[in-house]
Write a protein that holds these residues in place. Structure first.
Motif, PDB file in Angstrom:
ATOM      1  N   VAL A   1       0.900  -0.947   0.002  1.00 21.84           N
ATOM      2  CA  VAL A   1      -0.091  -0.065   0.110  1.00 21.84           C
ATOM      3  C   VAL A   1       1.128   1.159  -0.214  1.00 21.84           C
ATOM      4  O   VAL A   1       1.843   1.342   0.885  1.00 21.84           O
TER       5      VAL A   1
ATOM      6  N   GLY B   1      -0.409   4.515  -1.117  1.00 22.65           N
ATOM      7  CA  GLY B   1      -1.416   5.760  -1.282  1.00 22.65           C
ATOM      8  C   GLY B   1      -1.191   6.740  -0.718  1.00 22.65           C
ATOM      9  O   GLY B   1      -1.666   7.896  -0.579  1.00 22.65           O
ATOM     10  N   GLY B   2      -0.591   6.840   0.703  1.00 19.45           N
ATOM     11  CA  GLY B   2      -0.455   7.678   1.697  1.00 19.45           C
ATOM     12  C   GLY B   2       0.348   8.916   0.981  1.00 19.45           C
ATOM     13  O   GLY B   2       0.890   9.051  -0.158  1.00 19.45           O
ATOM     14  N   GLN B   3       0.138  10.138   1.887  1.00 19.32           N
ATOM     15  CA  GLN B   3       0.666  11.377   1.366  1.00 19.32           C
ATOM     16  C   GLN B   3       2.240  11.706   2.058  1.00 19.32           C
ATOM     17  O   GLN B   3       2.885  12.714   1.695  1.00 19.32           O
ATOM     18  N   GLY B   4       2.425  10.675   3.027  1.00 22.52           N
ATOM     19  CA  GLY B   4       3.738  11.048   3.742  1.00 22.52           C
ATOM     20  C   GLY B   4       4.017  12.405   4.263  1.00 22.52           C
ATOM     21  O   GLY B   4       5.091  13.046   4.034  1.00 22.52           O
ATOM     22  N   THR B   5       2.950  13.025   4.856  1.00 22.91           N
ATOM     23  CA  THR B   5       3.093  14.529   5.242  1.00 22.91           C
ATOM     24  C   THR B   5       4.289  14.599   6.230  1.00 22.91           C
ATOM     25  O   THR B   5       5.030  15.573   6.099  1.00 22.91           O
ATOM     26  N   ARG B   6       4.325  13.526   7.207  1.00 29.82           N
ATOM     27  CA  ARG B   6       5.262  13.717   8.305  1.00 29.82           C
ATOM     28  C   ARG B   6       6.746  13.820   7.747  1.00 29.82           C
ATOM     29  O   ARG B   6       7.781  14.315   8.351  1.00 29.82           O
TER      30      ARG B   6
ATOM     31  N   GLN C   1      -6.410   3.604  -5.092  1.00 26.44           N
ATOM     32  CA  GLN C   1      -7.444   3.740  -3.919  1.00 26.44           C
ATOM     33  C   GLN C   1      -8.559   4.377  -4.064  1.00 26.44           C
ATOM     34  O   GLN C   1      -8.428   5.540  -4.948  1.00 26.44           O
TER      35      GLN C   1
ATOM     36  N   ALA D   1      -7.069  10.448   0.424  1.00 31.62           N
ATOM     37  CA  ALA D   1      -6.784   8.929   0.094  1.00 31.62           C
ATOM     38  C   ALA D   1      -7.614   8.326   1.421  1.00 31.62           C
ATOM     39  O   ALA D   1      -7.637   9.191   2.514  1.00 31.62           O
TER      40      ALA D   1
ATOM     41  N   GLY E   1      -7.335   5.840   3.415  1.00 31.78           N
ATOM     42  CA  GLY E   1      -6.622   5.001   4.409  1.00 31.78           C
ATOM     43  C   GLY E   1      -6.200   3.801   3.806  1.00 31.78           C
ATOM     44  O   GLY E   1      -6.818   3.346   2.769  1.00 31.78           O
ATOM     45  N   HIS E   2      -5.352   2.977   4.343  1.00 37.94           N
ATOM     46  CA  HIS E   2      -4.641   1.890   3.944  1.00 37.94           C
ATOM     47  C   HIS E   2      -6.001   0.789   3.853  1.00 37.94           C
ATOM     48  O   HIS E   2      -5.912  -0.169   3.065  1.00 37.94           O
TER      49      HIS E   2
ATOM     50  N   GLN F   1       3.425  -2.253   4.051  1.00 39.98           N
ATOM     51  CA  GLN F   1       3.609  -0.899   4.031  1.00 39.98           C
ATOM     52  C   GLN F   1       4.547  -0.265   3.363  1.00 39.98           C
ATOM     53  O   GLN F   1       5.708  -1.013   3.464  1.00 39.98           O
ATOM     54  N   VAL F   2       4.586   0.852   2.762  1.00 39.99           N
ATOM     55  CA  VAL F   2       5.796   1.232   1.711  1.00 39.99           C
ATOM     56  C   VAL F   2       6.892   1.695   2.384  1.00 39.99           C
ATOM     57  O   VAL F   2       7.993   1.865   2.001  1.00 39.99           O
TER      58      VAL F   2
ATOM     59  N   LYS G   1       8.844   7.357   8.967  1.00 40.48           N
ATOM     60  CA  LYS G   1       7.833   7.993   8.952  1.00 40.48           C
ATOM     61  C   LYS G   1       7.907   9.452   9.378  1.00 40.48           C
ATOM     62  O   LYS G   1       7.400  10.348   8.592  1.00 40.48           O
TER      63      LYS G   1
HETATM   64  P1  UTP Z   1       0.716   6.391   7.167  1.00 43.75           P
HETATM   65  O1  UTP Z   1      -0.385   6.199   8.233  1.00 43.75           O
HETATM   66  O2  UTP Z   1       2.136   6.374   7.834  1.00 43.75           O
HETATM   67  O3  UTP Z   1       0.326   7.577   6.604  1.00 43.75           O
HETATM   68  O4  UTP Z   1       0.849   5.110   6.155  1.00 43.75           O
HETATM   69  P2  UTP Z   1       1.187   8.238   5.531  1.00 43.75           P
HETATM   70  O5  UTP Z   1       0.174   8.986   4.443  1.00 43.75           O
HETATM   71  O6  UTP Z   1       1.994   7.521   4.663  1.00 43.75           O
HETATM   72  O7  UTP Z   1       1.919   9.149   6.115  1.00 43.75           O
HETATM   73  P3  UTP Z   1       1.673  10.856   6.957  1.00 43.75           P
HETATM   74  O8  UTP Z   1       0.737  10.196   8.142  1.00 43.75           O
HETATM   75  O9  UTP Z   1       0.947  11.707   6.061  1.00 43.75           O
HETATM   76  O10 UTP Z   1       3.026  11.169   7.619  1.00 43.75           O
HETATM   77  C1  UTP Z   1       1.140   3.884   6.393  1.00 43.75           C
HETATM   78  C2  UTP Z   1       0.947   3.069   4.934  1.00 43.75           C
HETATM   79  O11 UTP Z   1      -0.278   3.380   4.380  1.00 43.75           O
HETATM   80  C3  UTP Z   1      -0.083   3.636   3.272  1.00 43.75           C
HETATM   81  C4  UTP Z   1       0.812   4.334   3.116  1.00 43.75           C
HETATM   82  O12 UTP Z   1       1.326   4.762   1.774  1.00 43.75           O
HETATM   83  C5  UTP Z   1       1.804   3.850   3.796  1.00 43.75           C
HETATM   84  O13 UTP Z   1       2.458   2.715   3.274  1.00 43.75           O
HETATM   85  N1  UTP Z   1      -1.383   4.484   3.046  1.00 43.75           N
HETATM   86  C6  UTP Z   1      -1.908   5.486   3.925  1.00 43.75           C
HETATM   87  C7  UTP Z   1      -2.081   4.208   1.866  1.00 43.75           C
HETATM   88  O14 UTP Z   1      -1.822   3.495   0.996  1.00 43.75           O
HETATM   89  N2  UTP Z   1      -3.358   4.930   1.817  1.00 43.75           N
HETATM   90  C8  UTP Z   1      -3.828   5.720   2.701  1.00 43.75           C
HETATM   91  O15 UTP Z   1      -4.973   6.383   2.319  1.00 43.75           O
HETATM   92  C9  UTP Z   1      -3.135   6.049   3.848  1.00 43.75           C
END
Ligand code: UTP
Length: 485
Positions: free
Chosen positions: A117, A119-124, A199, A223, A225-226, A254-255, A411
């Motif tokens: 997965v 799709g997260g934004q990795g904002t942190r 997603q 997105a 959520g995972h 997770q990525v 993270k």
């Molecule tokens: P995190 O919960 O760490 O969120 O995702 P994030 O978006 O990557 O980072 P922050 O919170 O903005 O800093 C854990 C895993 O879930 C995936 C992320 O890509 C990561 O592999 N994920 C998270 C998704 O695939 N989709 C989502 O909507 C949220």
């Protein structure tokens, strides 16, 4: 003849009158606040966005999760969840050996797929690009996606397999992720074995429940959520494709964790041997309040309770021998039966994992058209988490692993769970594998490896494998960069 433009604006007018009533009924008519100022194309884009939303389904969620902010429900009776240990006792040695055989058999027959997965934004982390493109390995600076690709290639070579890799992206990073793989020639994998799908999304809300506008003509979507991967797998056709290929198990990661064993024969084999529908890996927590989910038996069912939801008294509780009672941390590594995902999502319209509420800073456009850049969290986002599928699974299994072997997520930009800690932990693990294989590794007095060490997954997938393949001692230089590939 009507001009094309005329047709478009007429159909927009029709759509508008239909949607205006819906928006009013659901108290979201502010989404049209800027209608008069929009071009035809912008109007189409806004109507497309609005039509994506199932307002009827959102109403209750907005009331309970957004406006009232109900706490996440936790079970009444919470007990520690049993798990299979990292080191098998005498009673389990044969079972683990059988499981490894079973897992290898499934891998050989391509009954398993890798799934990430992403799709997260990795904002942190604050990295500009998909997180999988973040460079992390200590010597070669390989990006996360390359480490996973090489893990799959290494697995294929070791077991004579030809595994597929599914990657979930989001609308925000799909194009950039695909482009990254193309630019890098899929890191040696065959392009058709790497399958991307997107997603779903969820709107961001103001605290009063109103959906936020990202621009005057665009809804603020992010997105979902995972946990959104389950429905996305079905909707994208990925699940059907897996079924057609005879895939039985989906190995989920997770990525952001460069240490993860993307395809683990023991884990996959135990999952299959015990008939589990969804399995999970756990590690002992570093302290009572570590920010990881906790595996528990909640009212008799296996589940994860987030660190923020586990009552502190329980988080600090000890057993008779003084050990932490709730010590099984969740590290987001799972195996899911393909059939389980099919069963869960069969009635697409009615399936939803529970939503978790997060208070976030969301820049948006207000009713007067002003851009608001908040300094404090101003909005509510709702996300689904994959571990909430566990209570639905038959015979859910938990396997303990070791943090040093398998968990060091990237993270944050600095501090805990950052680039620095992940590089350090990759380095430690490579040195530990070499040491375990019987080679002379330069260590400093405090036990730190003296130098940089990196072992390519193309060479070895674990310490035992390294011992098998490295028949002559490698030359390891003290204080220098050592790469074994
Ligand atoms: P995190 O919960 O760490 O969120 O995702 P994030 O978006 O990557 O980072 P922050 O919170 O903005 O800093 C854990 C895993 O879930 C995936 C992320 O890509 C990561 O592999 N994920 C998270 C998704 O695939 N989709 C989502 O909507 C949220």
């Amino acid at each position: 003849m009507r001009s094309k433009n005329w047709e478009m604006s007429e159909s927009n007018t029709d759509r508008l009158s239909r949607l205006r009533a819906t928006l009013r009924q659901h108290r979201q008519d502010h989404l049209l606040a800027h209608w008069e100022t929009l071009s035809d194309d912008q109007r189409t884009a806004l109507l497309d966005d609005i039509e994506q939303i199932n307002f009827r389904a959102l109403d209750e969620l907005i009331e309970t999760q957004v406006r009232q902010g109900h706490p996440f429900p936790i079970p009444r009776d919470i007990q520690p969840a049993p798990f299979y240990p990292f080191e098998p006792g005498i009673d389990l040695v044969a079972k683990y050996a059988d499981a490894v055989k079973k897992g290898i058999g499934l891998i050989r027959k391509n009954k398993v797929v890798a799934f990430t997965v992403a799709g997260g934004q990795g904002t942190r982390l604050g990295f500009d690009g998909p997180k999988g493109a973040f460079r992390i390995s200590p010597v070669k600076n390989k990006p996360l996606f390359q480490l996973f690709a090489e893990h799959i290639l290494g697995t294929n070579r070791r077991y004579g397999a030809d595994l597929s890799w599914y990657i979930m992206t989001s609308p925000q990073n799909d194009a950039a992720t695909r482009a990254f793989f193309v630019e890098n020639d899929y890191f040696g994998l065959q392009g058709e074995r790497v399958r991307f799908f997107q997603q779903g999304v969820m709107p961001a809300f103001a605290r009063d429940g109103r959906i936020l506008l990202d621009q005057r003509h665009r809804i603020s979507f992010s997105a979902d959520g995972h946990g959104g991967c389950l429905l996305a797998m079905r909707r994208s056709g990925a699940l059907a494709e897996m079924a057609a290929a005879g895939v039985e198990a989906i190995s989920y990661i997770q990525v952001d964790n460069p240490l993860v064993r993307l395809i683990d024969p023991l884990f996959i084999g135990l999952h299959a041997l015990t008939g589990s529908q969804m399995s999970s890996k756990t590690i002992p927590k570093v302290d009572d309040l570590e920010r990881v989910g906790n595996f528990v038996l909640g009212d008799g069912r296996t589940m994860v309770i987030e660190y923020s939801d586990l009552p502190e008294k329980l988080a600090r509780a000890r057993d008779d021998r003084g050990h932490r009672l709730f010590d099984a941390g969740s590290i987001a590594i799972h195996v899911l039966d393909r059939g389980f995902v099919e069963q869960l999502t069969a009635d697409e319209g009615h399936f939803a994992l529970p939503w978790h509420r997060a208070s976030k800073k969301v820049a948006h456009v207000d009713d007067t058209g002003r851009r608001i850049e908040p300094r404090e969290p101003n909005a509510i986002k709702l996300e689904a988490f994959i571990f909430d599928a566990i209570p639905y699974a038959a015979r859910p299994l938990i396997l303990q692993t070791s943090r040093a072997e398998e968990f060091s997520p990237v993270k944050n930009a600095t501090g805990v769970d950052s680039e620095a800690t992940a590089r350090r932990d990759m380095n430690h693990r490579a040195a530990a594998w070499l040491h375990a294989a019987g080679f002379e590794v330069p260590f400093r007095n405090g036990g730190e490896p003296d130098g940089l060490f990196e072992i390519s997954p193309l060479l070895a997938l674990d310490a035992g494998h390294l011992r098998e393949v490295l028949t002559t001692p490698p030359r390891l230089a003290r204080g220098a960069a050592n790469y074994l590939g």
